[in-house]
Scaffold this active site. Structure first.
Site: not given
Length: 263
Positions: A59, A171, A204
Protein backbone atom coordinates in the site's frame (compact mmCIF):
# COMPACT_ATOMS: atom_id res chain seq x y z
CA UNK A 1 21.12 5.93 -17.25
CA UNK A 2 21.05 2.54 -18.86
CA UNK A 3 18.39 0.06 -17.83
CA UNK A 4 20.47 -3.06 -18.22
CA UNK A 5 21.68 -4.45 -14.87
CA UNK A 6 19.93 -1.67 -12.97
CA UNK A 7 16.98 -2.10 -10.63
CA UNK A 8 13.68 -0.24 -10.33
CA UNK A 9 10.66 -0.23 -8.04
CA UNK A 10 7.37 -0.13 -9.96
CA UNK A 11 4.25 0.55 -7.90
CA UNK A 12 0.94 -0.55 -9.35
CA UNK A 13 3.09 -2.90 -11.39
CA UNK A 14 0.75 -5.89 -11.46
CA UNK A 15 -1.57 -4.51 -14.16
CA UNK A 16 -2.25 -1.69 -16.60
CA UNK A 17 0.42 0.95 -17.17
CA UNK A 18 2.60 -0.45 -14.39
CA UNK A 19 2.65 -3.95 -15.83
CA UNK A 20 3.75 -2.59 -19.21
CA UNK A 21 6.58 -0.70 -17.49
CA UNK A 22 7.67 -3.85 -15.68
CA UNK A 23 7.79 -5.82 -18.91
CA UNK A 24 9.67 -3.06 -20.77
CA UNK A 25 12.35 -2.72 -18.08
CA UNK A 26 12.95 -6.47 -17.88
CA UNK A 27 13.01 -6.74 -21.68
CA UNK A 28 15.92 -4.28 -21.65
CA UNK A 29 17.89 -6.26 -19.07
CA UNK A 30 16.79 -4.50 -15.89
CA UNK A 31 15.44 -5.81 -12.59
CA UNK A 32 12.10 -4.87 -11.06
CA UNK A 33 10.43 -5.05 -7.68
CA UNK A 34 6.70 -5.03 -8.34
CA UNK A 35 4.78 -3.30 -5.53
CA UNK A 36 1.03 -3.78 -5.73
CA UNK A 37 -2.01 -4.65 -3.63
CA UNK A 38 -3.02 -7.43 -6.03
CA UNK A 39 -0.96 -10.32 -4.71
CA UNK A 40 -2.20 -12.98 -7.11
CA UNK A 41 -1.57 -10.88 -10.23
CA UNK A 42 1.78 -9.68 -8.93
CA UNK A 43 3.04 -13.14 -8.10
CA UNK A 44 1.79 -14.52 -11.43
CA UNK A 45 3.80 -11.84 -13.21
CA UNK A 46 6.93 -12.73 -11.23
CA UNK A 47 6.44 -16.43 -12.03
CA UNK A 48 6.26 -15.53 -15.72
CA UNK A 49 9.19 -13.10 -15.81
CA UNK A 50 11.65 -15.05 -13.67
CA UNK A 51 14.62 -14.03 -11.55
CA UNK A 52 14.67 -10.43 -12.74
CA UNK A 53 11.40 -9.71 -10.91
CA UNK A 54 10.24 -9.76 -7.31
CA UNK A 55 6.83 -9.02 -5.81
CA UNK A 56 5.93 -7.22 -2.58
CA UNK A 57 2.36 -6.57 -1.52
CA UNK A 58 2.33 -2.84 -0.91
CA UNK A 59 0.00 0.00 0.00
CA UNK A 60 1.82 3.13 -1.19
CA UNK A 61 0.39 5.18 1.69
CA UNK A 62 2.10 2.93 4.24
CA UNK A 63 5.69 3.84 4.99
CA UNK A 64 6.53 0.39 6.36
CA UNK A 65 5.19 -1.39 3.29
CA UNK A 66 7.01 0.84 0.81
CA UNK A 67 10.18 0.46 2.87
CA UNK A 68 9.76 -3.32 2.68
CA UNK A 69 9.69 -3.04 -1.12
CA UNK A 70 12.85 -0.89 -1.07
CA UNK A 71 14.51 -3.40 1.27
CA UNK A 72 13.58 -6.21 -1.12
CA UNK A 73 15.33 -4.39 -3.98
CA UNK A 74 18.44 -3.85 -1.88
CA UNK A 75 18.52 -7.50 -0.79
CA UNK A 76 17.68 -9.10 -4.13
CA UNK A 77 19.43 -6.74 -6.55
CA UNK A 78 21.96 -4.81 -4.48
CA UNK A 79 20.06 -1.54 -4.46
CA UNK A 80 17.78 0.71 -6.47
CA UNK A 81 18.48 3.03 -9.37
CA UNK A 82 14.95 4.38 -9.61
CA UNK A 83 11.20 4.05 -9.29
CA UNK A 84 8.12 4.39 -11.45
CA UNK A 85 5.01 5.16 -9.44
CA UNK A 86 1.90 3.98 -11.28
CA UNK A 87 -0.29 3.21 -8.27
CA UNK A 88 -3.42 5.32 -8.07
CA UNK A 89 -7.20 5.44 -7.96
CA UNK A 90 -9.94 7.53 -9.57
CA UNK A 91 -12.53 8.96 -7.20
CA UNK A 92 -15.60 10.27 -9.04
CA UNK A 93 -18.08 12.42 -7.14
CA UNK A 94 -19.56 15.87 -7.50
CA UNK A 95 -19.13 18.53 -4.83
CA UNK A 96 -22.93 18.56 -4.49
CA UNK A 97 -25.33 15.78 -5.45
CA UNK A 98 -28.75 16.23 -7.12
CA UNK A 99 -30.28 17.16 -3.76
CA UNK A 100 -27.47 19.61 -2.96
CA UNK A 101 -25.95 17.33 -0.35
CA UNK A 102 -22.18 17.76 0.04
CA UNK A 103 -19.63 15.28 -1.27
CA UNK A 104 -18.20 12.62 1.01
CA UNK A 105 -15.02 14.04 2.56
CA UNK A 106 -13.53 10.62 3.28
CA UNK A 107 -13.74 9.64 -0.40
CA UNK A 108 -12.08 12.89 -1.44
CA UNK A 109 -9.30 12.40 1.09
CA UNK A 110 -8.72 8.79 0.06
CA UNK A 111 -8.01 9.83 -3.52
CA UNK A 112 -5.58 12.54 -2.42
CA UNK A 113 -3.90 10.21 0.06
CA UNK A 114 -3.25 7.43 -2.45
CA UNK A 115 -2.42 9.53 -5.51
CA UNK A 116 -0.50 12.42 -3.95
CA UNK A 117 0.70 11.35 -0.50
CA UNK A 118 1.46 7.89 -1.88
CA UNK A 119 3.64 9.41 -4.62
CA UNK A 120 5.54 11.47 -2.06
CA UNK A 121 5.93 8.44 0.21
CA UNK A 122 7.46 6.33 -2.56
CA UNK A 123 9.71 9.17 -3.71
CA UNK A 124 11.09 9.91 -0.25
CA UNK A 125 12.00 6.29 0.53
CA UNK A 126 13.45 5.53 -2.90
CA UNK A 127 15.45 8.76 -2.86
CA UNK A 128 16.82 7.92 0.59
CA UNK A 129 17.96 4.49 -0.60
CA UNK A 130 19.71 5.91 -3.67
CA UNK A 131 21.33 8.80 -1.77
CA UNK A 132 22.69 6.47 0.92
CA UNK A 133 24.15 4.19 -1.73
CA UNK A 134 25.82 7.13 -3.45
CA UNK A 135 27.22 8.39 -0.13
CA UNK A 136 28.50 4.91 0.76
CA UNK A 137 30.24 4.54 -2.59
CA UNK A 138 31.86 7.94 -2.12
CA UNK A 139 33.05 7.15 1.41
CA UNK A 140 34.45 3.82 0.23
CA UNK A 141 36.76 5.67 -2.11
CA UNK A 142 34.77 5.33 -5.29
CA UNK A 143 34.72 8.41 -7.48
CA UNK A 144 31.25 9.90 -7.89
CA UNK A 145 31.69 12.07 -10.96
CA UNK A 146 29.61 15.13 -11.68
CA UNK A 147 26.78 14.73 -14.19
CA UNK A 148 26.62 10.95 -13.84
CA UNK A 149 23.09 9.67 -13.34
CA UNK A 150 22.67 8.05 -9.94
CA UNK A 151 18.91 7.57 -10.02
CA UNK A 152 15.58 8.59 -11.52
CA UNK A 153 12.12 8.91 -9.97
CA UNK A 154 9.17 8.91 -12.37
CA UNK A 155 5.69 9.76 -11.13
CA UNK A 156 2.35 9.40 -12.89
CA UNK A 157 -0.04 12.35 -12.98
CA UNK A 158 -2.89 12.71 -15.49
CA UNK A 159 -4.20 15.22 -18.01
CA UNK A 160 -6.92 15.72 -15.39
CA UNK A 161 -4.32 17.76 -13.51
CA UNK A 162 -4.80 20.39 -16.23
CA UNK A 163 -8.20 19.55 -17.74
CA UNK A 164 -10.19 18.30 -14.75
CA UNK A 165 -13.83 17.58 -15.47
CA UNK A 166 -16.96 17.78 -13.33
CA UNK A 167 -16.82 15.04 -10.70
CA UNK A 168 -13.02 14.83 -10.79
CA UNK A 169 -12.23 17.18 -7.90
CA UNK A 170 -10.36 14.55 -5.89
CA UNK A 171 -8.63 12.97 -8.89
CA UNK A 172 -7.70 16.23 -10.61
CA UNK A 173 -6.43 17.96 -7.48
CA UNK A 174 -4.39 14.94 -6.39
CA UNK A 175 -2.80 14.65 -9.83
CA UNK A 176 -2.15 18.40 -9.90
CA UNK A 177 -0.33 17.86 -6.63
CA UNK A 178 1.86 15.21 -8.28
CA UNK A 179 2.67 17.75 -11.00
CA UNK A 180 3.56 20.24 -8.25
CA UNK A 181 6.01 17.80 -6.66
CA UNK A 182 8.09 17.48 -9.79
CA UNK A 183 10.26 20.59 -9.89
CA UNK A 184 10.88 21.02 -6.13
CA UNK A 185 11.98 17.39 -5.79
CA UNK A 186 14.15 17.60 -8.91
CA UNK A 187 15.90 20.68 -7.54
CA UNK A 188 16.42 19.14 -4.11
CA UNK A 189 17.72 15.80 -5.37
CA UNK A 190 20.07 17.27 -7.98
CA UNK A 191 22.97 17.16 -5.51
CA UNK A 192 22.56 13.39 -5.31
CA UNK A 193 22.43 12.94 -9.08
CA UNK A 194 18.77 11.89 -8.92
CA UNK A 195 16.35 13.12 -11.58
CA UNK A 196 12.58 13.53 -11.08
CA UNK A 197 10.07 13.39 -13.93
CA UNK A 198 6.31 13.12 -14.26
CA UNK A 199 4.17 11.69 -17.05
CA UNK A 200 0.60 12.97 -17.47
CA UNK A 201 -1.19 10.32 -19.55
CA UNK A 202 -4.45 10.86 -21.34
CA UNK A 203 -7.02 8.12 -21.98
CA UNK A 204 -5.32 4.73 -22.08
CA UNK A 205 -6.57 1.20 -22.69
CA UNK A 206 -6.12 -0.01 -19.13
CA UNK A 207 -8.37 -2.38 -17.14
CA UNK A 208 -10.00 0.69 -15.56
CA UNK A 209 -10.93 2.07 -18.97
CA UNK A 210 -12.15 -1.30 -20.26
CA UNK A 211 -14.77 -1.35 -17.52
CA UNK A 212 -16.67 1.66 -18.88
CA UNK A 213 -19.53 1.29 -21.40
CA UNK A 214 -18.49 0.88 -25.04
CA UNK A 215 -20.36 4.05 -26.10
CA UNK A 216 -18.49 6.14 -23.54
CA UNK A 217 -15.18 4.64 -24.65
CA UNK A 218 -15.97 5.46 -28.29
CA UNK A 219 -16.71 9.07 -27.33
CA UNK A 220 -13.34 9.32 -25.59
CA UNK A 221 -11.56 7.88 -28.63
CA UNK A 222 -13.36 10.37 -30.89
CA UNK A 223 -12.06 13.22 -28.74
CA UNK A 224 -8.42 12.35 -29.38
CA UNK A 225 -7.15 14.41 -32.37
CA UNK A 226 -4.52 11.87 -33.47
CA UNK A 227 -4.15 8.99 -33.30
CA UNK A 228 -7.90 8.67 -32.80
CA UNK A 229 -7.82 5.85 -30.27
CA UNK A 230 -6.99 5.10 -26.67
CA UNK A 231 -3.32 5.02 -25.79
CA UNK A 232 -1.60 1.65 -25.58
CA UNK A 233 0.08 0.90 -22.22
CA UNK A 234 3.27 -0.04 -24.07
CA UNK A 235 3.42 3.56 -25.38
CA UNK A 236 3.49 4.75 -21.78
CA UNK A 237 6.24 2.22 -21.05
CA UNK A 238 8.26 3.43 -24.05
CA UNK A 239 8.23 6.95 -22.61
CA UNK A 240 9.32 5.63 -19.22
CA UNK A 241 12.30 3.80 -20.70
CA UNK A 242 13.25 6.87 -22.72
CA UNK A 243 13.15 9.06 -19.61
CA UNK A 244 15.42 6.59 -17.81
CA UNK A 245 17.85 6.64 -20.72
CA UNK A 246 17.82 10.40 -21.42
CA UNK A 247 19.81 12.13 -18.67
CA UNK A 248 18.77 15.64 -19.70
CA UNK A 249 15.12 15.03 -18.91
CA UNK A 250 14.64 16.39 -15.42
CA UNK A 251 12.08 18.42 -13.48
CA UNK A 252 9.45 18.29 -16.22
CA UNK A 253 5.93 16.98 -16.83
CA UNK A 254 5.24 15.32 -20.18
CA UNK A 255 1.69 14.99 -21.48
CA UNK A 256 1.16 11.71 -23.33
CA UNK A 257 -2.31 12.14 -24.73
CA UNK A 258 -2.61 12.33 -28.54
CA UNK A 259 -3.27 16.09 -28.17
CA UNK A 260 -6.62 15.59 -26.41
CA UNK A 261 -7.90 18.48 -24.30
CA UNK A 262 -10.81 17.59 -22.05
CA UNK A 263 -13.67 20.09 -21.79
Amino acid sequence: MQIEQHSFLVTGGASGLGESVVRAIIAQGGNVVIADLNGSAGQALVDELGDSARFVRCDVTRGDEVQAAVDMAEKAFGGLQGSVNCAGIAVVQKLLDRDNNPADLESFSRGVNINLVGSFNVARLVAASIAKRVAHDSHAGATVENNIDQGVIINTASIAAFDGQVGQASYASSKAGVVGLTLPLARELARHGIRVMTIAPGVFATPMMQSIPEKAREQLEAGVPYPKRLGNPNEFAKLVTHIIDNAYLNGEVIRLDGAIRMV
